[in-house]
Design a protein around this motif. Structure first.
Motif, short mmCIF file in Angstrom:
data_model
loop_
_atom_site.label_atom_id
_atom_site.label_comp_id
_atom_site.label_asym_id
_atom_site.label_seq_id
_atom_site.Cartn_x
_atom_site.Cartn_y
_atom_site.Cartn_z
N SER A 11 13.31 0.38 7.12
CA SER A 11 14.23 1.14 8.13
C SER A 11 13.30 2.30 8.62
N ASP A 59 10.20 1.61 10.20
CA ASP A 59 10.34 0.96 11.42
C ASP A 59 10.70 1.98 12.56
N GLU A 80 7.13 3.91 12.95
CA GLU A 80 6.48 3.15 13.97
C GLU A 80 7.05 3.50 15.41
N LYS A 81 8.33 3.57 15.49
CA LYS A 81 8.81 3.57 16.85
C LYS A 81 8.90 4.90 17.41
N ARG A 120 4.08 -2.08 5.40
CA ARG A 120 5.59 -2.89 5.18
C ARG A 120 5.31 -3.68 3.90
N LEU A 179 14.81 -7.65 8.10
CA LEU A 179 13.40 -8.12 8.08
C LEU A 179 13.06 -9.15 7.01
N HIS A 223 16.63 0.15 15.96
CA HIS A 223 15.87 -0.77 15.28
C HIS A 223 15.97 -2.19 16.46
#
Length: 883
Positions: free
Chosen positions: A192, A195, A198-199, A495, A545, A581
């Motif tokens: 999480s 993610d 990255e965002k 990841r 994921l 997410h």
RNA sequence: AGGCACGUAGCUCAGUGGGAGAGCACCACCUUGACACGGUGGGGGUCGGCGGUUCAAUCCCGCCCGUGCCUACCA
């Protein structure tokens, strides 16, 4: 039920126990359900057929109380109903074991403290601390040892919870058990973070943060609470260049005077306008600070002019940022005044020697002690070279004001500049609100809690904690040639690398020898806020994921049950995560239970010490009785712990048991439900099923229970069953068909009622179901039997008169009400009624009534007047003939 | 200070624009064959207060009072 007559074998009454032995039934059925996999989720079935529960993982901090049973039973009732509606239920159980409650429990239980610098002691075995041991200082143990103890304690606690859940009859699929500290949860929490990173939704920054000086960790806005706290206004004189005593500020935190970095007042405040732009000189420490105007200053508060310190409150932080003021951090992470040197660049002073002399009185003291110390100095600045009067004006004026605390903390929070990680949320209020609106809240007004919190959010979510038992942030920082971390170029674990412990694992492109070396890397030792993990419970269930196909079948969940006080944390963060997410809602329905209040209507809580342990209540009133009490409360409404209601629940279970015994011990050639009275009863039953089903559809389980219970007592046992008795015992010629119809309807009634009660009282209903229906229907457990519906009533004609049952009930009531010596007049009255009522209906009832009148001999009634009888009968029947 | 919820019988709570309810507790009576862990009957309430809408208000609207919770409130 078939339409052809068939023989039903009666249960041998001798084979059934006289009384319902709940305790043995609870143990027996729990075992059966587990071994048969009654509550197993079937991953092969489609999403449409599946009902997904985002179960709250209870905080495993040791003590169970009745509030746990209360809210979890609400969920279980809904779940059991859905399962009977044919849904493939996904109902996991998690344990929220990571975080401070566990750490605190371990500290108390073993009387230890974690010392991250201590060496690991392999095979360390500790016993629970004795009273004697507690008098000594706590033993210091290494971080790995501390975490081992955390696991050991949570294991014990989880077992205690599990025992309770099973006894209470929660229909959890225990193969789906998880813990927020287990491998998969850690993996998903770090995924999480990765993610969000990255965002671009997370960042770290070194800024003043709310800090708990005892736990020595940052905390988030959601974990703060205001507590009314006694304090006092200190009026302190400040100088301005050229004037020793220019104005008086009022403060509740005089100890922060050495941290004063500015002075401000409202721009329109005529008292102080002339001062703007000048330098103020603080008393004692003689530090020059700028005086500036600010709209945020309230002329009504205090003296209207105030000192800005680093940092007394959130407004100080704002002024500090907006005005570019100096940073003079005084309060350290341990809550004590740090050593500083006046006359240095950071702490300038017009009289450094005096300043340092004064400060020597304060350094090393805690905030509260420092406040006393500086009050004394302000009152009597002994040795002051100027010989000037004391800067303190008058005596401090006591007040009570709101002070921010960590919800689990004991001392006020301080604002301390530290480097922390944040999730950016303030710029997403509109999206967060939109997602919150998509969720259906039960009861609906609970959405207001979410809306208010979201709209008033002040800070981004601080997710890093300087604690031990939790999920590590999966990051490292490159070290420059001087060995200083480069926070702007954080190394986040890939990841594929997850899960990691950055204090042990090594970032890509480095090797272990470079740890903490110049040019190498440093591992982050912080862990996540526990909400960072528990806000992923829907994803922990679905594996997200880690298993995208499974995720599609389980996300978003159908329901999120939870308590209302954690809407601002758990519900809010879960919605935030799903938004960030996947731009999704995490669940379709939020199901909010109220609190359990003690008999004085106070909230039950451990700190107040008014909690009730659930096991003794279950033992005294049975699991079905305790569940009845829980389920009697509507969602969202706080409920008093009332043993009378438990008792009533136990009584209901007994009645179900006995009624079942009576119905199933009747043998007959079972005919189709044929007679008017039986058809009328079935019509009533049908309406009940509709009502109860509709209530469940509205998330109103309490209403479903009340409707079913009321039907069961007044229509089924008190009326229909009594009327039927006379017919099933009739041995006269031609009675067999009527008996058959009655027995068929009795059995249908029992079967339907058992199923309506099954979500509420799973044990007694299963017990009665097992006597005959399990075999007859091929449904070995009632908890997977179909919810009652049209199929149960197929082929049964509606009654000729929709009111037949009420007429019969009224007549029976009248018969009971009056006395046998009125039997003759009853006949006449009934004849009279028949003119206005349905003659055919009455004709069918006549034999029944004749039986009743003949059979009833009630001596108590003999004193009653004839007039009372007539009035009574008309009173009952009158509404039917009203114009 | 704002927001939300609640206020109905001694207690715990349902409920509805047209007759005020349940369980417990209390009183009286009944060892009837599913059930004494039961049954029958009874007493007990100006539905927090005041206004308004309506033919009609416990229910809808407004104000007030009380209780609880959630926010806000560190000069």
């Amino acid at each position: 039920m078939g339409t052809d007559a068939k023989s039903v074998r009666a249960i041998d009454p001798q084979g059934l126990p006289k009384h319902f032995d709940a305790e043995s039934a609870e143990k027996r059925w729990d075992g059966e359900w587990q071994s048969r996999g009654t509550y197993r989720y079937d991953p092969a079935r489609s999403r449409e057929e599946t009902f997904v529960v985002d179960t709250p993982p209870p905080t495993v901090s040791g003590s169970l109380h009745i509030g746990h049973v209360f809210s979890y039973v609400h969920t279980d009732v809904l779940v059991r109903h859905q399962r009977m509606r044919g849904k493939n239920v996904f109902y996991p159980m998690g344990w929220d074991d990571n975080g401070l409650p566990t750490e605190r429990r371990v500290q108390n239980y073993f009387h230890v403290r974690c010392d991250p610098r201590a060496a690991y002691e392999a095979g360390l075995e500790l016993e629970p601390a004795t009273a004697k041991l507690r008098k000594k200082p706590a033993r210091l143990i290494s971080r790995p040892n501390f975490i081992e103890l955390c696991h050991r304690v949570t294991q014990m606690d989880e077992n205690a919870f599990k025992e309770l859940w099973r006894r209470a009859g929660l229909s959890v699929d225990w193969s789906l058990e998880y813990a927020t500290i287990d491998q998969r949860s850690r993996h998903l929490a770090q995924l999480s973070f990765r993610d969000l990173f990255e965002k671009g939704h997370v960042y770290n920054s070194d800024a003043p943060t709310m800090w708990d000086v005892d736990y020595q960790t940052a905390i988030a806005q959601a974990e703060m609470e205001d507590r009314p706290t006694p304090g006092a206004f200190y009026r302190i004189e400040f100088g301005v260049d050229g004037s020793e005593r220019a104005f008086t500020i009022a403060t509740t935190r005089p100890e922060l005077l050495p941290a004063c970095v500015g002075v401000t007042a409202h721009p329109q405040d005529d008292r102080y306008r002339a001062l703007f732009g000048k330098q103020a000189i603080t008393p004692l420490f003689r530090v020059p600070v700028p005086i500036f105007p600010s709209e945020l200053a309230d002329p009504e508060k205090g003296s209207g002019i105030l000192m800005v310190c680093t940092f007394g409150d959130a407004t100080d932080v704002q002024w500090w940022r907006d005005e570019g003021l100096a940073l003079r951090q005084l309060v350290g992470r341990n809550g004590r005044l740090s050593p500083v040197s006046f006359g240095s660049e950071a702490f300038p002073s017009r009289d450094a020697e005096a300043a340092n002399r004064y400060y020597a009185e304060l350094v090393g003291k805690g905030v509260a002690a420092a406040r006393q110390g500086i009050a004394q100095l302000l009152r009597d600045p002994a040795g002051s070279a100027s010989g000037a009067a004391a800067p303190l004006q008058g005596e401090p004026e006591p007040i009570e004001h709101a002070v921010k605390f960590y919800e689990r903390g004991e001392r006020p929070l301080e604002l301390v500049p530290t480097r922390q990680w944040f999730v950016r949320l303030l710029d997403k209020k509109a999206e967060l609100l939109a997602k919150g609106e998509q969720v259906r809240w039960h009861p609906p007004f609970m959405f207001a809690r979410y809306r208010d919190w979201t709209e008033n959010l002040q800070l981004d979510w601080c997710i890093s904690r300087q604690r031990y038992f939790g999920v590590p942030l999966p990051v490292w920082y490159p070290l420059d040639r001087e060995g200083n971390p480069d926070y702007a170029n954080t190394l986040v674990a890939e990841r594929e690398q997850l899960p990691v412990d950055p204090t042990l694992d090594v970032p890509k492109g480095y090797d272990a020898s470079q740890r903490d070396q110049p040019g190498g890397f440093a591992g982050e030792s912080d862990i996540f806020d526990t909400w960072f993990t528990s806000s992923l419970t829907p994803q922990i269930g679905s594996h997200w994921l880690l298993d995208p196909e499974r995720h599609r079948k389980l996300f978003p969940a159908d329901i999120r049950p939870q308590a209302h006080e954690i809407i601002r944390t758990w519900a809010f963060y879960t919605i935030a995560k799903a938004l960030l997410h996947e731009n999704s809602i995490p669940w379709k329905h939020a199901v909010i239970s109220g609190w359990v209040l003690d008999p004085e209507r106070k909230k039950m809580s451990k700190s107040v010490g008014n909690t009730s342990t659930p096991m003794p209540l279950i033992e005294r009133y049975t699991a079905d009785g305790a569940r009845y009490w829980s389920a009697s409360a509507r969602l969202g409404s706080d409920t008093a712990l009332d043993e009378k209601v438990f008792k009533n629940g136990k009584r209901l279970a007994t009645k179900i048991f006995n009624a079942g015994k009576f119905v199933l011990t009747q043998s007959a050639q079972v005919h189709p439900v044929r007679d008017e009275l039986d058809r009328a009863f079935v019509a009533k039953l049908r309406a009940l099923v509709e009502r109860a089903t509709g209530s469940f559809d509205d998330f109103n389980h309490a209403q479903a229970l009340a409707a079913t219970e009321s039907f069961f007592w007044s229509h089924f046992t008190d009326t229909y069953l009594e009327l039927a008795k006379l017919r099933v015992r009739d041995d006269g010629p031609g009675a067999a068909a009527g008996r058959g119809s009655a027995v068929a309807a009795l059995r249908l009634g029992l079967s339907v009622l058992l199923r309506l009660f099954a979500p509420f009282q799973p044990y007694v209903t299963e017990e009665v179901w097992s006597w005959a229906f399990a075999q007859e229907t091929g449904e070995p457990t009632i908890h997977r039997a179909p919810w009652p519906g049209e199929a149960d009533f197929a082929g049964i004609e509606p009654p000729a008169d929709p009111d037949s049952f009420d007429v019969a009930a009224a007549c029976y009531g009248a018969v009971n009400k009056c006395k046998a010596d009125a039997a003759m007049s009853m006949g006449r009255e009934l004849e009279h009624m028949a003119v206005a009522a349905n003659r055919a209906t009455l004709a069918k009832l006549e034999p029944v009534l004749a039986d009743l009148l003949g059979a009833t001999r009630c001596r108590a009634c003999e004193r009653r007047e004839r007039a009372d009888l007539e009035d009574g009968v008309f009173e009952i029947l009158d509404p039917r003939f009203a114009p």
